[in-house]
Design a protein around this motif. Sequence first.
Motif, short mmCIF file in Angstrom:
data_model
loop_
_atom_site.label_atom_id
_atom_site.label_comp_id
_atom_site.label_asym_id
_atom_site.label_seq_id
_atom_site.Cartn_x
_atom_site.Cartn_y
_atom_site.Cartn_z
N UNK A 60 0.83 -1.21 0.00
CA UNK A 60 0.00 0.00 0.00
C UNK A 60 0.86 1.26 0.00
N UNK A 61 1.89 1.28 0.82
CA UNK A 61 2.77 2.44 0.88
C UNK A 61 3.51 2.65 -0.43
N UNK A 62 3.87 1.58 -1.10
CA UNK A 62 4.58 1.70 -2.37
C UNK A 62 3.68 2.25 -3.47
N UNK A 63 2.38 2.05 -3.33
CA UNK A 63 1.46 2.43 -4.39
C UNK A 63 1.01 3.88 -4.33
N UNK A 64 1.07 4.50 -3.18
CA UNK A 64 0.46 5.83 -3.05
C UNK A 64 1.50 6.89 -2.71
N UNK A 65 1.26 8.12 -3.13
CA UNK A 65 2.13 9.23 -2.75
C UNK A 65 1.74 9.72 -1.34
N UNK A 66 2.69 9.75 -0.45
CA UNK A 66 2.45 10.35 0.87
C UNK A 66 3.02 11.76 0.82
N UNK A 67 2.15 12.71 0.52
CA UNK A 67 2.61 14.08 0.31
C UNK A 67 2.85 14.77 1.65
N UNK A 68 4.02 15.40 1.81
CA UNK A 68 4.30 16.12 3.06
C UNK A 68 3.37 17.32 3.22
N UNK A 69 3.02 17.61 4.44
CA UNK A 69 2.29 18.82 4.80
C UNK A 69 3.24 19.67 5.64
N UNK A 70 3.57 20.88 5.14
CA UNK A 70 4.58 21.73 5.79
C UNK A 70 5.89 20.98 5.97
#
Length: 279
Positions: free
Chosen positions: A209-219
């Motif tokens: 799951x982590x490999x498939x999605x972008x975890x976009x930083x906030x600040x």
Amino acid sequence: MRQAGLIDTVCGLGRQDHVCWVFDSPDEYRPAAERFLAEALAGGQRVLFVGGADQVAQVSGAAWFAAGLAAGAAHAHGIGFYADAGLFDPLAQVRAYAQATEAALADGYTGLRVAVDATPLVETDAGRDAFARYEHLADAYMTSHPMSAMCAFDRSRLGAGAVAELACMHPLARAAATPVRLFASAEPGLTAVLEGEVDLASYPLLRTALDRIPLRPVDGVVTLDARGLGFIDHRSLLSLAAQLRARGAETRLIVAAGSGLPRLLALLPVSGPDVVVQA
């Protein structure tokens, strides 16, 4: 407020809820989809059913759905609504649902509710990969717009492992569909929510799951809300920390008061993520 957790009914869900409904026979799926849509139709939402030709014919033939069709409050489409000739574009599909939601609001409805049997779209590794990315993008859209969805998958055709990969991307799922869930957060400043239990058996599911999605930083920070994480073993925690660190962004985990995660991290030879205890 959106709901999250394991459920055994589609009744009583809200205008932004996103549920994965795993079934083992067509006879089990259609009644649940009809309840899900009929409740929304009665509540002033526009509804959309997407499925195979036989499914569309059966649902469209129901008196309540036929009345909705005649009034423009209900629509039905074949699975080609998602993909034509096997091509599927996650971003384009989210845009299509955003446009449909805006159209529903403009026509005086309180939102859009969708039920889809997406089994034909995810029978290959490439199909599951694209659809899992779409699930995350659609879930993020639903956090701030009046769209709700029931994404259904036939376990008898896909197998338990493939179904778990897809159920993992939903805030709501049937019990036993997946041990862990990673989904979008409606809270400002939070990148995603991690719930469930993670051990050596379930970590590969989280890794995928982590490999498939972008975890976009906030600040500048990737913040995972892990207040609903019931358990994680030390090997999985080491793997999670390494996987998050490889993304190159500062990472923070929000955990509930009483969580053993801060103490466990302190005992392990690992740098990061930062842990913040929050009620």
